[in-house]
Scaffold this motif. Structure first.
Motif, PDB file in Angstrom:
ATOM      1  N   VAL A 153     -30.525  36.724  19.362  1.00 15.41           N
ATOM      2  CA  VAL A 153     -29.754  35.883  20.273  1.00 15.41           C
ATOM      3  C   VAL A 153     -30.547  34.598  20.499  1.00 15.41           C
ATOM      4  CG1 VAL A 153     -28.615  35.747  22.507  1.00 15.41           C
ATOM      5  CG2 VAL A 153     -28.852  37.972  21.376  1.00 15.41           C
ATOM      6  N   ILE A 154     -29.923  33.473  20.192  1.00 17.30           N
ATOM      7  CA  ILE A 154     -30.580  32.177  20.302  1.00 17.30           C
ATOM      8  C   ILE A 154     -29.846  31.342  21.342  1.00 17.30           C
ATOM      9  CG2 ILE A 154     -31.343  30.117  19.071  1.00 17.30           C
ATOM     10  CD1 ILE A 154     -30.883  31.717  16.436  1.00 17.30           C
ATOM     11  N   GLY A 155     -30.586  30.775  22.266  1.00 12.40           N
ATOM     12  CA  GLY A 155     -29.999  29.920  23.291  1.00 12.40           C
ATOM     13  C   GLY A 155     -31.072  29.282  24.139  1.00 12.40           C
ATOM     14  N   LYS A 156     -30.645  28.582  25.171  1.00 10.17           N
ATOM     15  CA  LYS A 156     -31.581  27.845  26.021  1.00 10.17           C
ATOM     16  C   LYS A 156     -31.609  28.343  27.466  1.00 10.17           C
ATOM     17  CE  LYS A 156     -33.188  25.021  22.998  1.00 10.17           C
ATOM     18  NZ  LYS A 156     -34.592  25.051  22.615  1.00 10.17           N
ATOM     19  N   ASN A 157     -30.584  29.047  27.901  1.00  4.50           N
ATOM     20  CA  ASN A 157     -30.528  29.506  29.288  1.00  4.50           C
ATOM     21  C   ASN A 157     -31.055  30.934  29.368  1.00  4.50           C
ATOM     22  OD1 ASN A 157     -29.405  30.849  31.676  1.00  4.50           O
ATOM     23  ND2 ASN A 157     -28.343  28.909  32.020  1.00  4.50           N
ATOM     24  N   GLN A 158     -32.244  31.096  29.926  1.00  3.33           N
ATOM     25  CA  GLN A 158     -32.902  32.396  29.936  1.00  3.33           C
ATOM     26  C   GLN A 158     -32.087  33.464  30.664  1.00  3.33           C
ATOM     27  OE1 GLN A 158     -35.864  32.905  28.160  1.00  3.33           O
ATOM     28  NE2 GLN A 158     -35.261  35.029  28.456  1.00  3.33           N
ATOM     29  N   GLU A 159     -31.433  33.103  31.762  1.00  7.60           N
ATOM     30  CA  GLU A 159     -30.624  34.092  32.496  1.00  7.60           C
ATOM     31  C   GLU A 159     -29.470  34.604  31.640  1.00  7.60           C
ATOM     32  OE1 GLU A 159     -29.475  33.212  36.553  1.00  7.60           O
ATOM     33  OE2 GLU A 159     -31.181  31.832  36.696  1.00  7.60           O
ATOM     34  N   ALA A 210     -38.712  28.691  15.724  1.00  9.76           N
ATOM     35  CA  ALA A 210     -39.166  30.046  15.387  1.00  9.76           C
ATOM     36  C   ALA A 210     -38.064  30.896  14.754  1.00  9.76           C
ATOM     37  CB  ALA A 210     -39.686  30.732  16.651  1.00  9.76           C
ATOM     38  N   CYS A 211     -36.836  30.433  14.804  1.00 12.25           N
ATOM     39  CA  CYS A 211     -35.693  31.239  14.353  1.00 12.25           C
ATOM     40  C   CYS A 211     -35.721  31.530  12.854  1.00 12.25           C
ATOM     41  CB  CYS A 211     -34.384  30.546  14.694  1.00 12.25           C
ATOM     42  SG  CYS A 211     -34.123  30.386  16.455  1.00 12.25           S
ATOM     43  N   HIS A 212     -36.012  30.524  12.066  1.00  7.18           N
ATOM     44  CA  HIS A 212     -35.954  30.693  10.611  1.00  7.18           C
ATOM     45  C   HIS A 212     -36.908  31.780  10.134  1.00  7.18           C
ATOM     46  CE1 HIS A 212     -34.413  26.664  11.412  1.00  7.18           C
ATOM     47  NE2 HIS A 212     -33.638  26.886  10.366  1.00  7.18           N
ATOM     48  N   GLU A 213     -38.131  31.711  10.576  1.00  5.58           N
ATOM     49  CA  GLU A 213     -39.122  32.703  10.144  1.00  5.58           C
ATOM     50  C   GLU A 213     -38.746  34.090  10.652  1.00  5.58           C
ATOM     51  OE1 GLU A 213     -41.986  34.514   8.139  1.00  5.58           O
ATOM     52  OE2 GLU A 213     -41.355  32.442   7.893  1.00  5.58           O
ATOM     53  N   TYR A 214     -38.235  34.179  11.874  1.00  2.00           N
ATOM     54  CA  TYR A 214     -37.825  35.472  12.410  1.00  2.00           C
ATOM     55  C   TYR A 214     -36.726  36.068  11.538  1.00  2.00           C
ATOM     56  CZ  TYR A 214     -36.556  39.176  15.586  1.00  2.00           C
ATOM     57  OH  TYR A 214     -36.307  40.416  16.125  1.00  2.00           O
ATOM     58  N   ILE A 215     -35.720  35.278  11.223  1.00  2.00           N
ATOM     59  CA  ILE A 215     -34.599  35.766  10.414  1.00  2.00           C
ATOM     60  C   ILE A 215     -35.070  36.154   9.019  1.00  2.00           C
ATOM     61  CG2 ILE A 215     -32.399  35.107   9.344  1.00  2.00           C
ATOM     62  CD1 ILE A 215     -31.994  33.253  11.855  1.00  2.00           C
ATOM     63  N   LYS A 257     -26.182  20.092  15.808  1.00  2.00           N
ATOM     64  CA  LYS A 257     -26.894  19.951  14.539  1.00  2.00           C
ATOM     65  C   LYS A 257     -27.646  21.240  14.199  1.00  2.00           C
ATOM     66  CE  LYS A 257     -30.478  17.234  12.298  1.00  2.00           C
ATOM     67  NZ  LYS A 257     -31.493  16.201  12.451  1.00  2.00           N
ATOM     68  N   PHE A 258     -28.314  21.839  15.183  1.00  2.00           N
ATOM     69  CA  PHE A 258     -29.036  23.084  14.943  1.00  2.00           C
ATOM     70  C   PHE A 258     -28.065  24.207  14.596  1.00  2.00           C
ATOM     71  CE2 PHE A 258     -30.359  27.228  16.535  1.00  2.00           C
ATOM     72  CZ  PHE A 258     -31.459  27.447  15.723  1.00  2.00           C
ATOM     73  N   GLU A 259     -26.958  24.297  15.318  1.00  2.00           N
ATOM     74  CA  GLU A 259     -25.980  25.353  15.053  1.00  2.00           C
ATOM     75  C   GLU A 259     -25.477  25.282  13.613  1.00  2.00           C
ATOM     76  OE1 GLU A 259     -22.858  25.487  17.934  1.00  2.00           O
ATOM     77  OE2 GLU A 259     -24.256  25.757  19.608  1.00  2.00           O
ATOM     78  N   LYS A 260     -25.136  24.102  13.152  1.00  2.47           N
ATOM     79  CA  LYS A 260     -24.668  23.942  11.771  1.00  2.47           C
ATOM     80  C   LYS A 260     -25.764  24.344  10.788  1.00  2.47           C
ATOM     81  CE  LYS A 260     -21.267  20.323  12.573  1.00  2.47           C
ATOM     82  NZ  LYS A 260     -20.899  18.922  12.332  1.00  2.47           N
TER      83      LYS A 260
END
Length: 103
Positions: A8-14, A39-44, A61-64
């Motif tokens: 799960v990738i996002g910016k709002n911690q709650e 960090a997402c690319h390496e994790y995936i 841009k990141f989502e695409k």
């Protein structure tokens, strides 16, 4: 029992914490959360991931780019744009990608 591994990738911690809790309320579903896009690319690449769940606060841009990245992997990783709704909506999104998991 079938298992699903979510990133799960996002910016709002709650919101991310809530999504993790909702996901893990389903037997066999586990979730890791990341707020650092770098960090997402390496994790995936290095972990077992079935679904990348895009939450709020991410740049278009990141989502695409992350969708394209997942499409070009040598393993199958599904991407879900999830910006709200109840747990039933999330389940329907998942089951539409993995109909064989539907109870």
């Amino acid at each position: 029992m079938n298992t699903l591994q979510f990133l799960v990738i996002g910016k709002n911690q709650e919101i991310l914490d809530t999504l993790k809790r909702v996901i893990e309320n389903n037997e066999g579903w586990t979730a890791e959360i990341i707020t650092d896009e770098d960090a997402c690319h390496e994790y995936i690449r290095s972990k077992s991931v079935d679904i990348v769940l895009l939450s709020s606060g991410l740049e278009e841009k990141f989502e695409k780019e992350i969708k394209e990245f997942c499409e070009n992997l040598d393993k199958e990783v599904k991407v879900i744009d999830h910006y709200g709704g109840g747990s039933g909506l999330l389940k329907n999104e998942v089951y539409s990608l993995f109909p064989n998991l539907q109870p």
